[in-house]
Design a protein around this motif. Structure first.
Motif, mmCIF file in Angstrom:
data_model
loop_
_atom_site.group_PDB
_atom_site.id
_atom_site.type_symbol
_atom_site.label_atom_id
_atom_site.label_comp_id
_atom_site.label_asym_id
_atom_site.label_seq_id
_atom_site.Cartn_x
_atom_site.Cartn_y
_atom_site.Cartn_z
ATOM 1 N N PHE A 156 0.198 4.296 6.483
ATOM 2 C CA PHE A 156 0.255 3.546 5.073
ATOM 3 C C PHE A 156 -0.061 4.093 4.213
ATOM 4 C CE2 PHE A 156 -1.074 0.339 8.325
ATOM 5 C CZ PHE A 156 -0.007 -0.700 8.175
ATOM 6 N N VAL A 157 -0.760 5.156 3.765
ATOM 7 C CA VAL A 157 -1.055 5.962 2.342
ATOM 8 C C VAL A 157 -0.087 6.346 1.532
ATOM 9 C CG1 VAL A 157 -2.558 7.791 1.308
ATOM 10 C CG2 VAL A 157 -4.146 6.447 3.264
ATOM 11 N N PRO A 158 0.781 7.216 2.590
ATOM 12 C CA PRO A 158 2.157 7.684 1.712
ATOM 13 C C PRO A 158 2.697 6.451 1.067
ATOM 14 C CG PRO A 158 1.877 8.948 3.844
ATOM 15 C CD PRO A 158 0.678 7.665 3.964
ATOM 16 N N LYS A 159 2.645 5.217 2.024
ATOM 17 C CA LYS A 159 4.148 3.999 1.320
ATOM 18 C C LYS A 159 3.088 3.955 0.322
ATOM 19 C CE LYS A 159 5.756 3.461 5.772
ATOM 20 N NZ LYS A 159 5.946 2.351 6.287
ATOM 21 N N MET A 160 2.171 3.230 0.129
ATOM 22 C CA MET A 160 0.778 2.843 -0.686
ATOM 23 C C MET A 160 0.168 3.373 -2.541
ATOM 24 S SD MET A 160 -0.058 0.100 2.203
ATOM 25 C CE MET A 160 1.209 -1.124 3.194
ATOM 26 N N ALA A 161 0.425 5.018 -2.118
ATOM 27 C CA ALA A 161 -0.470 5.111 -3.226
ATOM 28 C C ALA A 161 0.175 4.773 -4.356
ATOM 29 C CB ALA A 161 -0.261 6.755 -2.784
ATOM 30 N N GLY A 162 -1.163 4.683 -5.468
ATOM 31 C CA GLY A 162 -0.326 4.223 -6.982
ATOM 32 C C GLY A 162 -0.193 2.679 -6.878
#
Length: 301
Positions: A66-72
């Motif tokens: 989830f972190v790479p997809k939703m960062a920002g």
């Protein structure tokens, strides 16, 4: 109230009937999890943060997913639910393997959430309208003595592949929740919807609202949950399978007069994965929503 609400995602469940880890299984055209659609809808509805409740063994995998997809795009936080969370040493249950249930999972997020919040299951698709309604409620109406639940008509939340359990709601003349009974072994039988659990046969009207575990809470509820938890633990010390559920919390708050619960009307579309045979149904439903333009070709581009 100007602070953006938080979305609390219950993703620590075992997925035992499904036979796999459905929280991080891909169903969308690009391998999206069901949860990614909920988070996408929550962002559109004005939520500012997502808190994931996970088991320790899926923590790293969940972060990688989830972190790479939703960062920002939205703030993310991860909280681990263990058998020791909020359990004092003298009340630990030797030999317990089963998690303590949904209300215990919510309690685990106590230190991560300081604003009004919604609670959802990771493996249920709730529909955009539900997030819009809850987001609006949490931004304008929620109070320590007024919380909410999204109601879904029971006819829209059955499985074609087996029986289901649902929290069947009782309402007052204002349409507010006044109680909930967990009914098991529910399925359509011909023209009727019937529950055959608890050694009784009960017909349920098609438009009866049920809970799909989509709740909206004021942050002060953590205090109430912790008080109930501190009563639950010693009372269930010898029961290694006892569980502490969100509907129990809601029923207690209603019966004690501490809080009313609005039943929000956003529950129009729902699908989920209880059985492995539900998987192709969900894949097809998501494909259709993309084709109709409800979601972009790629959620996170």
């Amino acid at each position: 109230m100007n602070q953006k609400p938080t979305l609390l995602v219950l993703a620590a469940g075992m997925g035992s009937r499904y036979g796999g880890n459905k929280q991080i299984d891909g169903f969308g055209p690009n391998g999206e999890t069901i949860l990614e659609y909920s988070i996408y809808d929550a962002i559109q509805a004005g939520f500012g943060k997502v808190v994931f409740i996970v088991r320790d063994e899926i923590l790293e995998e969940a972060k990688e997913m989830f972190v790479p997809k939703m960062a920002g795009k939205i703030e993310l936080d991860f909280v681990v639910q263990t058998l020791d969370s909020f359990v004092p040493a003298e009340l630990k249950q030797e030999g317990r393997k089963k998690p303590f249930g949904t209300a215990h999972a919510v309690l685990c997020a106590k230190d991560a959430i300081k604003e009004p919040f919604a609670v959802i299951n990771a493996d249920d698709f709730y529909g955009r309208e539900a997030f819009v309604e809850v987001g609006k409620f949490l931004s304008t109406e929620v109070k320590p003595d007024l919380n909410a639940m999204v109601g879904y008509a029971i006819q829209n939340v059955l499985s074609e592949n087996g029986t289901v359990s649902r929290g069947v709601c009782d309402t007052n003349e204002k349409g507010q929740l006044i109680g909930m009974v967990e009914r098991t072994s529910i399925a359509r039988e011909g023209e009727k919807i019937v529950s055959r659990g608890e050694n009784e046969v009960l017909e349920i009207a098609e438009d009866t609202p049920v809970s799909m575990n989509f709740w909206g809470f004021h942050q002060e509820v953590f205090q109430d949950i912790e008080e109930m938890w501190n009563e639950f633990l010693p009372a269930n010390l010898d029961n290694l399978k006892s569980e502490f559920y969100i509907p129990t919390v809601a029923n207690n708050l209603i019966q004690s007069g501490k809080s009313a619960f609005e039943i929000l009307k956003g529950g129009k579309v729902w699908f989920g994965v209880t059985y492995t045979d539900d998987r192709p149904v969900v894949i097809e439903a998501l494909k259709k929503l993309h084709a109709e333009g409800e979601y972009p070709e790629n959620l996170w581009k």
